[in-house]
Scaffold this motif. Structure first.
Motif, PDB file in Angstrom:
ATOM      1  N   GLY A  23      38.758  42.375  87.437  1.00 22.34           N
ATOM      2  CA  GLY A  23      38.548  43.437  86.222  1.00 22.34           C
ATOM      3  C   GLY A  23      38.576  42.911  85.003  1.00 22.34           C
ATOM      4  N   CYS A  24      39.207  41.879  84.695  1.00 27.25           N
ATOM      5  CA  CYS A  24      39.184  41.175  83.218  1.00 27.25           C
ATOM      6  C   CYS A  24      38.824  39.927  83.478  1.00 27.25           C
ATOM      7  CB  CYS A  24      40.630  41.368  82.816  1.00 27.25           C
ATOM      8  SG  CYS A  24      40.795  40.487  81.138  1.00 27.25           S
ATOM      9  N   GLY A  25      37.658  39.672  82.661  1.00 28.76           N
ATOM     10  CA  GLY A  25      36.974  38.329  82.662  1.00 28.76           C
ATOM     11  C   GLY A  25      37.829  37.189  81.820  1.00 28.76           C
ATOM     12  N   GLY A  44      47.238  37.306  83.463  1.00 29.93           N
ATOM     13  CA  GLY A  44      46.292  36.329  83.818  1.00 29.93           C
ATOM     14  C   GLY A  44      45.800  35.600  82.503  1.00 29.93           C
ATOM     15  N   CYS A  45      46.185  35.807  81.167  1.00 30.22           N
ATOM     16  CA  CYS A  45      46.125  35.078  80.100  1.00 30.22           C
ATOM     17  C   CYS A  45      47.206  35.206  79.061  1.00 30.22           C
ATOM     18  CB  CYS A  45      44.898  35.439  79.633  1.00 30.22           C
ATOM     19  SG  CYS A  45      44.512  36.694  78.449  1.00 30.22           S
ATOM     20  N   ALA A  46      47.353  34.630  77.791  1.00 29.28           N
ATOM     21  CA  ALA A  46      48.497  34.685  77.058  1.00 29.28           C
ATOM     22  C   ALA A  46      48.468  36.154  76.195  1.00 29.28           C
ATOM     23  CB  ALA A  46      48.143  33.624  75.963  1.00 29.28           C
ATOM     24  N   ARG A  99      49.019  38.993  77.865  1.00 27.03           N
ATOM     25  CA  ARG A  99      50.159  39.724  78.714  1.00 27.03           C
ATOM     26  C   ARG A  99      50.061  40.989  78.370  1.00 27.03           C
ATOM     27  NH1 ARG A  99      51.917  34.813  75.538  1.00 27.03           N
ATOM     28  NH2 ARG A  99      53.511  33.644  76.806  1.00 27.03           N
ATOM     29  N   CYS A 100      49.023  41.745  78.612  1.00 23.89           N
ATOM     30  CA  CYS A 100      48.745  43.114  78.615  1.00 23.89           C
ATOM     31  C   CYS A 100      49.703  43.758  79.548  1.00 23.89           C
ATOM     32  CB  CYS A 100      47.501  43.558  78.828  1.00 23.89           C
ATOM     33  SG  CYS A 100      45.922  42.806  77.891  1.00 23.89           S
ATOM     34  N   GLY A 101      50.275  44.881  78.967  1.00 24.42           N
ATOM     35  CA  GLY A 101      51.285  45.787  79.494  1.00 24.42           C
ATOM     36  C   GLY A 101      52.600  45.294  79.768  1.00 24.42           C
TER      37      GLY A 101
HETATM   38  S1  SF4 Z   1      46.608  39.765  80.040  1.00 23.42           S
HETATM   39 FE1  SF4 Z   1      45.063  41.303  79.412  1.00 23.42          FE
HETATM   40  S2  SF4 Z   1      43.440  39.844  78.615  1.00 23.42           S
HETATM   41 FE2  SF4 Z   1      44.745  38.824  79.749  1.00 23.42          FE
HETATM   42  S3  SF4 Z   1      43.800  38.576  81.722  1.00 23.42           S
HETATM   43 FE3  SF4 Z   1      45.412  40.368  81.839  1.00 23.42          FE
HETATM   44  S4  SF4 Z   1      44.363  42.173  81.342  1.00 23.42           S
HETATM   45 FE4  SF4 Z   1      42.972  40.289  80.663  1.00 23.42          FE
END
Ligand code: SF4
Length: 398
Positions: A340-342, A365-367, A369-371
């Protein structure tokens, strides 16, 4: 990082002007909503605010149907109790808006759709729930509130401290005698219960005035520059509300609602990794109402006794919900990740698993840190490559 010092300027006349402050936000608010969809790698994403957290049976049906017809057949829950539909096809925004409007899930004015950000104690009784309903009506009834960012958050807490712990911008906390504590920035005021919703609205107006004065583009109270006053007293006075300062800051923290049968007739379940299929979502019915929690779960009140509640709990366990306090999946959360997230370096939701220890764990998945969890200490797992993660412990202020 917030800064109260003026930026250096090539213009000598500008030097020393203490009112010039570094901007914390240079962009407009791009938060997705139910009407302003976000384009993700797996299609469009719609984020629906559920201000009181309460859904009727019909609204549950409409959302499940929208997920099947227009999206990827799933519904995601956010840490603010919002509901997201993902994988929406091209050109389905109008159809989604019509369905949500017909089900009473949108405000009369579309400008207010993304500012109805509120978390409410999921076990709140009628009095506190009435505050939440009135506050939402007030927010949606004023033109100026549309200037609030999609991140500005109200909390309405029934006194147990569960949502008061979520670092909202404006918090109403029920006192045992029916009054309310209004908490904003580092101050707390005591107001009459009947004034509580209008007091919260006045506090939001005070924030907007402070944000304009600071000129730094702050979206949230904590983004204001150090020393920037939020003049809540003046705005409460203008609204004709009598408020008594209580102390510098009243901190109350209560535990989130646990899964299981609560009391004699309330069922509480959690969604594993905050996501359910449309079939799981429908399995919450029949119910008098469904309350969405900011801990990515649902509360179903009003069963006729403990036996009926336990029977439903067993059915929801079979449907795939977390129903027991000893589940290792409690406290495990994950961002969307791939596909879902590039930005994601890995398929986070496939990688996520419980970890030893008592802390909540969040997989990202990256820095960005969504949610990630708010207001608590938590284990932070951030992808560094395919299936590889760096682990740290993060504090409650992040
Ligand atoms: S933390 Fe947010 S931007 Fe990063 S991979 Fe996850 S959903 Fe995507």
């Amino acid at each position: 990082m917030l800064a109260a010092m003026p930026p250096s300027s090539p213009n000598p006349q500008d030097r020393g002007e203490a009112h010039i402050r570094d901007r914390v936000r240079d962009r407009g608010d791009a938060c997705p909503g139910a009407l302003r969809l976000h384009r993700a790698d797996d299609g469009a994403l719609a984020r629906l605010r559920v201000p009181t957290g309460v859904l009727t049976s019909r609204q549950v049906d409409v959302l499940a149907d929208a997920a099947d017809r227009l999206g990827d057949g799933h519904l995601s829950l956010t840490s603010r109790g919002n509901i997201e539909l993902r994988g929406l096809g091209e050109g389905c925004g109008l159809g989604l808006a019509d369905a949500l409007r017909d089900a009473g899930l949108l405000p009369a004015s579309e400008r207010h759709e993304r500012v109805r950000n509120m978390v409410v104690s999921p076990l709140a009784g009628a009095d506190v729930m009435a505050w939440a309903v009135e506050l939402d009506e007030l927010v949606c009834g004023e033109d100026w509130t549309a200037e609030l960012s999609g991140r500005f958050l109200f909390a309405v807490d029934d006194g147990r401290g569960d949502v008061a712990a979520l670092a909202a911008d404006v918090t109403l906390l029920a006192a045992p005698d029916g009054a309310a504590l209004l908490r904003v920035a580092d101050r707390t005021y005591r107001v009459a219960g009947a004034d509580a919703p209008r007091a919260a609205l006045a506090a939001a107006e005070a924030f907007l005035a402070a944000a304009r004065e600071a000129g730094t583009g702050a979206w949230r109270v904590r983004e204001l520059p150090a020393g920037q006053d939020v003049d809540v007293t003046r705005h409460l006075g203008r609204a004709g509300i009598t408020a008594e300062p209580v102390s510098d800051f009243v901190r109350v923290t209560g535990a989130p609602v646990a899964p299981g049968v609560l009391g004699d007739g309330t069922v509480s379940v959690l969604a594993r990794l905050g996501r359910v299929t449309s079939a799981q979502f429908r399995a919450l019915l029949p119910a008098r109402e469904v309350r969405v929690t900011p801990w990515r779960g649902f509360v179903l009140p009003g069963f006729a006794g403990r036996a009926a509640a336990e029977e439903r709990l067993r059915a929801l366990e079979e449907a795939g919900f977390i129903t027991r306090t000893d589940s290792p999946w409690i406290g495990v959360s994950a961002c969307t990740g791939r596909p879902g997230c590039g930005k994601s370096l890995s398929d986070v939701r496939a990688d996520a698993r419980p970890r030893e220890g008592a802390l909540p764990v969040h997989w990202s998945g990256c820095a960005r840190r969504c949610g990630h969890p708010q207001g608590v200490t938590w284990t932070d797992m951030v992808a560094t490559g395919e299936g590889a993660y760096q682990m740290t412990v993060q504090g409650s202020t992040k």
